[in-house]
Structures are given as structure tokens and as C-alpha cells.
Design a protein around this motif. Structure first.
Motif, short mmCIF file in Angstrom:
data_model
loop_
_atom_site.label_atom_id
_atom_site.label_comp_id
_atom_site.label_asym_id
_atom_site.label_seq_id
_atom_site.Cartn_x
_atom_site.Cartn_y
_atom_site.Cartn_z
N ARG A 1 -3.88 -4.86 -7.50
CA ARG A 1 -3.91 -3.69 -6.64
C ARG A 1 -5.16 -2.83 -6.93
N LEU A 2 -5.44 -2.61 -8.21
CA LEU A 2 -6.60 -1.80 -8.57
C LEU A 2 -7.89 -2.48 -8.15
N LEU A 3 -7.93 -3.80 -8.33
CA LEU A 3 -9.13 -4.53 -7.91
C LEU A 3 -9.34 -4.43 -6.40
N LEU A 4 -8.24 -4.53 -5.67
CA LEU A 4 -8.35 -4.44 -4.21
C LEU A 4 -8.82 -3.05 -3.77
N ILE A 5 -8.29 -2.02 -4.43
CA ILE A 5 -8.72 -0.66 -4.09
C ILE A 5 -10.21 -0.50 -4.35
N ASP A 6 -10.64 -1.01 -5.50
CA ASP A 6 -12.06 -0.93 -5.86
C ASP A 6 -12.90 -1.68 -4.83
N ALA A 7 -12.41 -2.85 -4.43
CA ALA A 7 -13.15 -3.65 -3.45
C ALA A 7 -13.18 -2.98 -2.09
N LEU A 8 -12.08 -2.35 -1.71
CA LEU A 8 -12.04 -1.65 -0.41
C LEU A 8 -13.09 -0.55 -0.37
N ARG A 9 -13.25 0.15 -1.47
CA ARG A 9 -14.21 1.26 -1.50
C ARG A 9 -15.64 0.76 -1.38
N GLY A 10 -15.87 -0.49 -1.73
CA GLY A 10 -17.22 -1.03 -1.66
C GLY A 10 -17.58 -1.68 -0.34
N LEU A 11 -16.61 -1.76 0.58
CA LEU A 11 -16.89 -2.41 1.86
C LEU A 11 -17.74 -1.51 2.75
N PRO A 12 -18.58 -2.10 3.62
CA PRO A 12 -19.29 -1.30 4.62
C PRO A 12 -18.28 -0.60 5.53
N PRO A 13 -18.66 0.54 6.12
CA PRO A 13 -17.71 1.34 6.90
C PRO A 13 -16.97 0.57 7.99
N LYS A 14 -17.67 -0.30 8.71
CA LYS A 14 -17.01 -0.96 9.83
C LYS A 14 -15.94 -1.94 9.34
N GLN A 15 -16.28 -2.67 8.29
CA GLN A 15 -15.31 -3.62 7.75
C GLN A 15 -14.09 -2.88 7.20
N ARG A 16 -14.34 -1.77 6.51
CA ARG A 16 -13.22 -1.02 5.96
C ARG A 16 -12.37 -0.42 7.08
N ALA A 17 -13.05 0.04 8.15
CA ALA A 17 -12.31 0.62 9.27
C ALA A 17 -11.38 -0.41 9.89
N VAL A 18 -11.84 -1.64 10.02
CA VAL A 18 -11.01 -2.69 10.59
C VAL A 18 -9.76 -2.92 9.73
N LEU A 19 -9.96 -2.97 8.42
CA LEU A 19 -8.81 -3.21 7.53
C LEU A 19 -7.85 -2.02 7.51
N VAL A 20 -8.39 -0.81 7.55
CA VAL A 20 -7.52 0.37 7.56
C VAL A 20 -6.70 0.40 8.85
N LEU A 21 -7.34 0.09 9.96
CA LEU A 21 -6.60 0.06 11.23
C LEU A 21 -5.51 -1.00 11.20
N ARG A 22 -5.82 -2.15 10.61
CA ARG A 22 -4.84 -3.23 10.57
C ARG A 22 -3.69 -2.93 9.61
N TYR A 23 -4.04 -2.42 8.42
CA TYR A 23 -3.03 -2.37 7.35
C TYR A 23 -2.50 -0.97 7.04
N LEU A 24 -3.15 0.07 7.56
CA LEU A 24 -2.59 1.42 7.42
C LEU A 24 -1.93 1.85 8.71
N ASP A 25 -2.58 1.56 9.82
CA ASP A 25 -2.04 1.95 11.12
C ASP A 25 -1.27 0.81 11.80
N ASP A 26 -1.30 -0.36 11.21
CA ASP A 26 -0.55 -1.51 11.73
C ASP A 26 -0.91 -1.83 13.18
N LEU A 27 -2.17 -1.82 13.50
CA LEU A 27 -2.60 -2.15 14.86
C LEU A 27 -2.93 -3.63 14.98
N SER A 28 -2.77 -4.15 16.20
CA SER A 28 -3.15 -5.54 16.46
C SER A 28 -4.67 -5.63 16.57
N GLU A 29 -5.18 -6.85 16.57
CA GLU A 29 -6.63 -7.05 16.70
C GLU A 29 -7.15 -6.44 18.00
#
Lengths: 351, 181
Positions: free
Chosen positions: B111-139
Motif C-alpha cells: 500500500r505504501l509503495l503504491l501511494i509513493d508510486a501514485l505521487r510520482g505519476l504524471p498528472p494525466k495518468q494519475r487523474a485517470v487512476l483517481v477517476l477510476r478508483y476514487l470516483d469509480d467511473l467507467s473508461e
């Protein structure tokens, strides 16, 4: 993707979201809204006159402040931490190559700190970001989306209105006469995200030019000066050359084949032979004529300044390191304790 | 006549401001979570959300439908399009380490590694993952929010996941695949 990785990722994203501390932003947002409304009324066309508002005789601090540690009243104009005392620190913190620590930011309250060379001290400002001019006499300050110019000799701020864009952290031209930033306040409900504008502010004439070449830049879009007369932003696709624009007209002047992203500031060696770039998570030095990789800088590199054609000062979390063109650290200058503890975003300026 | 119209305008603005202030008071927590997940930084999250709220406030009386969804859309788009980096590389100070969840069944190291990795992603890639896994949106919904094609969403997600896998490393990935479903 496996179910277990998907589940772990969902937990990690939620963990990350929970790590922040929500604050009451309603008043700030409403104040910012009023600023945007003024801008909308004033901005017409690509070349607009700026309305410069001097703060009604208000100064962030009193002129001719005495030397030594002191605490002044905070400015009501700021929003980063309006009630925080404006602490000063003795200075300067000097480095080889006539560089001095120019600015940094409190990690806890978000207030910027800049070096006032006239007073020989570092001043905490009631603003979120501050970028010193090359001469170090004026700081471009940012607060609640506003762009202003703080004259360090007097402590007075002139806020710039009339630019229909949210200022990113602007960059001073090498001669200190202009500032470029990228951003945009276009309708956010549009089907396609609008490309950011490149806006060049002429500090002396109080005019801003929105460059006509609305360029779509990549992640971390940030405008920077390539020379005294040219600006650029990193491209969306890093494998394509970087397009350079004339700051006066916005016309394309040339392209630059680069190995990676410039980021926020063009960091070329004094003779122009080398440039520092971000590539695949590493900070590298590229030989511009040979188009070869020269060296990789320390993994925790935050920013880079050149001492001469073969030596750099690398800003790292705990201090500044002198590094040669083979990427070797040859000397270390730890930050003073009052700079190191809870301070981020350190920048240097010429003494 | 002119005076009357001014009075009406002021009245509308005041009512909208009250409504908007109430909205912010009720939804700040949820919106700030998104902003923080997108930036990984307290001050950057405040700036991002503040600007998004200001833009929404300007159009508050004209927003059709869910105001929260509107603000989130601005957050995601601003994060990607006009992201303001403070320095060549972003500082990664965390105000407060994430509290471990007792019942998530996820390896704490992972979990800590994933959080660290998430913080290092470029904004667009992180936005896609946040939309998918925080907001539970479809592609498709992610594409609509970001104003891009589903193909772009897919490629950005794929690149992001590749980076996360590399960051996690094979040892933890093996342990991950051994977790019973």
C-alpha cells in the motif's frame, strides 16, 4: 490487471485522498471569483492593457527595516496564511559562482520567503509563491490566482489585473524585463479542455500579450524562457521537438530536439552547450550539439544552477551540492537549520 | 431604472453567494479528497480546489445539474492542463502519513509503495487512476470528464499501471498474486 492489484490500487488511492487536511476555502474562492470577474470585464483581444493596482499606500513591510530577526504584522492582502507573523531571517546564504539562496517556502503554512538584498535578510511574505527577478530587486508574487510585483526596497505590491488567465508560476526573462506564464480561464464545461495561453507581461509598460499560438503542452505545462527573446513550453509528446516562440509576436522561431522535459525553467550551461532535462524520472544533462547524454544527476535533484561550463549547483532536500559533468558530487553545502526544517522549493539567484 | 437593475443584480449575487458558500461548506471534504489525490500535496491541493471553486462560483447560477460533479470536472481538467509545478521536481512532503486501514486486507508495504508510486505519476495518468478508483467511473465516463477519447484513457491507464508495477517490484507483485480472491 489482477483483482488483487485492482483492490490494492483502490485502497491506495483512497489512502492518498485521506492524507490531506481539508480547509475552509469558501471565502478564498469567492474573493478569487471577484478578481476573475474584474479580469473578464477588462480583457479584450490578444494585447491588453493591464490595470495595475498599488495597494492604496499599503506596504507588506515598512521600508528601511532594521537588520536582524524580527516579526512584522501580516498583510491582509495575502491568503496563504493571513494571520501568520512575517518572520525574517539573517542572510544571505551564499554558494560558489556568486549564487545566493533566493527564495524558499514554508512547507507548513505555505508562505514564501525571499531574500531582500537591500536589507540583507530573508523576508517571509503573506503570499503562496514568490519568484525573484534576476536582479533580485523585484519579486513576482502569486496569491489566490493573482499576479503581482513586489518591490523589495519599499515593500509595496502592485497587483496586475486584466489578464484573462490563471497565472502559473511565472518565469522572468533573463534581462528581467518580462515575465511569461501559462494558463487559462476558459469555460471549464467545454467538451474539450482548452489549450493554455502563453502570456508575456512587460513589467515596464504594464502590458500583456497573449501569444496567438495557443499551444497544447504536455503534463506539467509551464512556460519558460529559452533566450532573452524566446519562450517555449514542453510538448505533449516528449519525442517531438520543442517549439520555440518569439516573445514579441508569438511566431514560431525554431524547434529544439531535446531528450526530455525542461520542466519549469530552462537550465542551460553558460555557453549554451548543455541543458538539464527530466527524462523518465531522472534528471539528466544533454549535450545539445552532439545530442548525447552527458551524465545523470543525483536522484533527489530538485533544481540545478550552473557555476561555469562544467560545474553545477544541485539543490537537494537537505542542501546544495556541487556536481561535475560526470554527475559526481564534489562538495556539499547543507542548508542552515532554519532553512532545512520544514522548507521546500528552494531557488537561487545571483548575488 | 438603472438603480433598480443594479439592486436586482446585487440581490442575485448575494443569494448565489449564500448558496455557493453552503455548497462549499457541505462538499469541501469530498472535493478536497479528490484534489489531494490528484496533487499529493497540501498546498497544491488547496490551490487546485480554490481555483476550481472560483470558476464554479462565477457560473453558479448557470450550472445545470450536480454542482459537485461540475467542480470535480474542473479539478480534473485543471490538474492536467494547467498544472503548476513548483520546481523541477515536486517536493513529496506528506502532511500526515495515511492511517492504515485495519480491514482492507492489503499488504501494508504494498500500500505504501503504491501511494509513493501514485505521487510520482504524471498528472494525466494519475487523474485517470483517481477517476477510476476514487470516483469509480467507467473508461467512457473518464474520457468524458477529461475531454479525451477512450483510447487515450486506455493508453494512459496502461502506462500508469506499467509504472506502478515497475515501482512495486516483482517480489511484492508475486505476493500480490498469491492473495486469495
Amino acid at each position: 490487471m489482477t483483482d488483487s492489484l485492482e483492490r490494492a490500487l483502490r485502497v491506495a488511492v483512497n489512502d492518498l485522498a485521506d492524507a490531506g487536511r481539508p480547509v475552509n476555502l469558501a471565502e478564498r474562492a469567492l474573493r478569487r471569483t471577484r478578481v476573475l470577474r474584474v479580469r473578464r470585464r477588462v480583457a479584450t483581444g490578444s494585447l491588453v492593457a493591464l490595470t495595475v493596482l498599488t495597494m492604496g499606500g499599503f506596504a507588506v513591510w515598512r521600508p528601511a527595516a532594521p537588520h536582524g530577526p524580527q516579526v512584522a504584522a501580516a498583510s491582509p492582502a495575502g491568503s496563504a496564511s493571513p494571520s501568520a507573523p512575517l518572520v525574517t531571517y539573517p542572510g544571505p546564504v551564499s554558494y560558489p559562482g556568486r549564487w545566493v539562496l533566493g527564495s524558499f517556502q514554508h512547507a507548513t503554512d505555505g508562505n514564501a520567503v525571499v531574500f531582500d538584498r537591500g536589507a540583507g535578510m530573508y523576508r517571509t511574505l503573506p503570499y503562496r509563491w514568490a519568484v525573484l527577478s534576476p536582479a533580485g530587486t523585484v519579486a513576482a508574487v502569486y496569491d489566490a490566482g493573482r499576479l503581482g510585483f513586489l518591490t523589495l526596497g519599499t515593500g509595496t505590491v502592485e497587483w496586475v489585473e486584466g489578464v484573462s488567465a490563471v497565472p502559473s508560476r511565472g518565469m522572468w526573462s533573463p534581462d528581467g524585463t518580462r515575465v511569461v506564464f501559462s494558463g487559462g480561464d476558459k469555460d471549464p464545461s467545454a467538451a474539450q479542455p482548452p489549450p493554455p495561453d502563453l502570456v508575456v507581461v512587460d513589467v515596464a509598460t504594464r502590458t500583456a500579450r497573449t501569444l496567438p499560438n495557443g499551444t497544447r503542452c504536455g503534463d506539467g505545462c509551464h512556460a519558460y524562457w529559452v533566450s532573452a527573446t524566446e519562450v517555449a513550453v514542453d510538448p505533449t509528446d516528449v519525442t517531438t521537438p520543442t517549439t520555440v516562440y518569439a516573445a514579441d509576436t508569438g511566431t514560431v522561431t525554431r524547434t529544439l530536439p531535446l531528450f526530455g522535459r525542461v520542466g519549469v525553467r530552462w537550465t542551460g550551461s553558460p555557453d549554451g552547450g548543455y541543458v538539464v532535462l527530466d527524462k523518465d524520472g531522472e534528471t539528466i544533462v544533454q549535450d545539445r550539439s552532439a545530442r548525447t547524454l552527458v551524465c545523470t544527476l543525483p536522484a533527489d535533484t530538485r533544481d540545478v544552477y550552473w557555476i561555469d561550463e562544467i560545474t553545477m549547483l544541485v539543490i537537494r532536500p537537505d542542501g546544495v551540492s556541487k556536481v561535475d559533468l560526470e554527475g559526481r558530487v564534489t562538495e556539499v553545502f547543507p542548508f542552515p537549520s532554519w532553512v532545512r526544517t520544514g522548507m521546500v522549493d528552494h531557488t537561487l539567484v545571483k548575488a | 431604472m438603472r438603480r433598480a437593475s443594479v439592486l436586482v443584480e446585487v440581490h442575485v449575487d448575494e443569494a448565489a453567494e449564500r448558496d455557493f458558500t453552503e455548497f462549499v461548506a457541505q462538499r469541501t471534504h469530498a472535493l478536497f479528497r479528490v484534489a489531494y489525490a490528484l496533487t499529493g500535496d497540501q498546498h497544491a491541493a488547496e490551490d487546485l480546489l480554490q481555483n476550481a471553486l472560483a470558476k464554479a462560483a462565477m457560473r453558479w447560477t448557470r450550472i445545470e445539474g450536480d454542482g459537485e460533479a461540475y467542480v470535480k470536472r474542473i479539478l480534473y481538467r485543471d490538474c492536467v492542463s494547467i498544472w503548476r509545478w513548483r520546481s523541477r521536481r515536486r517536493e513529496t512532503l506528506m502532511a500526515t502519513p495515511p492511517e492504515p486501514r485495519a480491514d482492507d486486507g492489503v499488504d501494508p508495504d504494498l500500500r505504501l509503495l503504491l501511494i509513493d508510486a501514485l505521487r510520482g505519476l504524471p498528472p494525466k495518468q494519475r487523474a485517470v487512476l483517481v477517476l477510476r478508483y476514487l470516483d469509480d467511473l467507467s473508461e467512457k465516463q473518464v474520457a468524458e470528464v477529461l475531454g479525451c477519447s477512450t483510447g487515450t484513457v486506455g493508453s494512459q491507464a496502461s502506462r500508469a499501471l506499467d509504472k506502478l508495477r515497475r515501482h512495486i517490484g516483482p517480489a511484492l507483485l508475486t505476493r500480490l498474486t498469491e492473495v486469495p480472491r
